[in-house]
Each structure stands twice: as C-alpha cells, then as structure tokens.
Design a protein around this motif. Sequence first.
Motif, PDB file in Angstrom:
ATOM      1  N   VAL A  45      42.688  34.572  28.913  1.00 16.43           N
ATOM      2  CA  VAL A  45      42.350  35.869  28.819  1.00 16.43           C
ATOM      3  C   VAL A  45      41.287  35.921  29.480  1.00 16.43           C
ATOM      4  O   VAL A  45      40.569  37.063  30.087  1.00 16.43           O
ATOM      5  N   GLY A  46      40.161  35.032  29.459  1.00 15.79           N
ATOM      6  CA  GLY A  46      39.033  35.012  29.999  1.00 15.79           C
ATOM      7  C   GLY A  46      38.846  35.368  31.503  1.00 15.79           C
ATOM      8  O   GLY A  46      38.227  35.915  32.150  1.00 15.79           O
ATOM      9  N   ARG A  47      39.862  34.561  32.117  1.00 18.66           N
ATOM     10  CA  ARG A  47      40.108  34.938  33.669  1.00 18.66           C
ATOM     11  C   ARG A  47      40.553  36.352  34.025  1.00 18.66           C
ATOM     12  O   ARG A  47      40.207  36.806  34.875  1.00 18.66           O
ATOM     13  N   ILE A  48      41.386  36.844  33.051  1.00 18.82           N
ATOM     14  CA  ILE A  48      41.827  38.098  33.267  1.00 18.82           C
ATOM     15  C   ILE A  48      40.717  39.221  33.088  1.00 18.82           C
ATOM     16  O   ILE A  48      40.613  40.174  33.726  1.00 18.82           O
ATOM     17  N   ALA A  50      37.446  38.391  33.407  1.00 20.49           N
ATOM     18  CA  ALA A  50      36.436  38.163  34.362  1.00 20.49           C
ATOM     19  C   ALA A  50      36.927  38.971  35.661  1.00 20.49           C
ATOM     20  O   ALA A  50      36.242  39.483  36.433  1.00 20.49           O
ATOM     21  N   GLN A  51      38.175  38.712  35.894  1.00 18.67           N
ATOM     22  CA  GLN A  51      38.890  39.731  37.139  1.00 18.67           C
ATOM     23  C   GLN A  51      38.304  41.228  37.191  1.00 18.67           C
ATOM     24  O   GLN A  51      37.885  41.749  38.167  1.00 18.67           O
ATOM     25  N   LYS A  52      38.884  41.744  35.958  1.00 16.77           N
ATOM     26  CA  LYS A  52      38.564  43.153  35.807  1.00 16.77           C
ATOM     27  C   LYS A  52      37.206  43.524  35.653  1.00 16.77           C
ATOM     28  O   LYS A  52      36.735  44.470  36.275  1.00 16.77           O
ATOM     29  N   GLN A  59      30.768  42.702  41.542  1.00 19.17           N
ATOM     30  CA  GLN A  59      30.301  41.505  41.841  1.00 19.17           C
ATOM     31  C   GLN A  59      31.217  40.243  41.258  1.00 19.17           C
ATOM     32  O   GLN A  59      31.900  40.571  40.507  1.00 19.17           O
ATOM     33  N   SER A  60      30.843  39.259  41.856  1.00 17.44           N
ATOM     34  CA  SER A  60      31.730  38.112  41.442  1.00 17.44           C
ATOM     35  C   SER A  60      31.414  37.276  39.894  1.00 17.44           C
ATOM     36  O   SER A  60      30.370  37.578  39.410  1.00 17.44           O
ATOM     37  N   ILE A  61      32.242  37.155  39.131  1.00 12.26           N
ATOM     38  CA  ILE A  61      32.045  36.525  38.016  1.00 12.26           C
ATOM     39  C   ILE A  61      32.637  34.955  38.035  1.00 12.26           C
ATOM     40  O   ILE A  61      33.899  34.658  38.574  1.00 12.26           O
ATOM     41  N   VAL A  62      31.806  33.902  37.825  1.00 12.88           N
ATOM     42  CA  VAL A  62      32.366  32.715  37.924  1.00 12.88           C
ATOM     43  C   VAL A  62      32.783  32.191  36.533  1.00 12.88           C
ATOM     44  O   VAL A  62      31.737  32.163  35.713  1.00 12.88           O
TER      45      VAL A  62
END
Length: 116
Positions: A45-48, A50-52, A59-62
């Motif tokens: 869920v965190g990666r989804i 972060a992508q949105k 901006q990039s989300i690391v």
Amino acid sequence: MGFHVLKYCALAAFAISTLAQAQAYPSRPIRMIVAYPPGGGTDIVGRIVAQKLGETLGQSIVVENRGGASGNIGTEVAAHAVPDGYTVLMGNVAPNAINVSLFKISPSIRLPTSRR
C-alpha cells in the motif's frame, strides 16, 4: 474606505506568499518511511501511495522500509526526522495507536518537548 484598502492589501500579500511557498515545495525527493519490512501489506500500500503521490506532486518519493518492533522502529525514525515536510510515515494502526498501550516506550523514543 481605508480599512477596506488595508484588508485587500493584507489579503493580496497572503495570497502572494502562499503562491511563493507552493511553488517551492517539493524541491527535492520526499522520503516515505514504511514501518514494516518489504513485501507485506503495508509495504504494498505504501508503494502504491508513493507512486500516486509522486505523480501528483511531480517529485520522486523514496520508499524506505524500517521494519521491526511491530512498527516502532520506523515510527521512531520518522518521529526524529527533521520537521521540514520531506519525511512521511506509512504505518497502520499498530505503531500509531495500539503499541503505545502494549509496549513500555523509552523516553528516547518520545519527541523532545522543544519540537512540538
């Protein structure tokens, strides 16, 4: 009439300062701390998110996984991060509500009173 001019000047100054701040953020990548190890539900869920979020902000989300102690380690890292708006925490109900009553948390984990 003088009051209305002053009111409109104050409103214009506020609007201009808000626009100036909005253009400056985010000026560098945002760090998302996931309080659980890679591959779990919270990580997915965190990666989804972060992508949105990255698409929305331009901006990039690391994503940084800091698993362990039922989410307490990642939560501690996020709590002690520089309060500049470039660190966000992805967790679930455990580190944010339940763990406070389950674990004896040392004073070093709590936020310093000067950062409130």
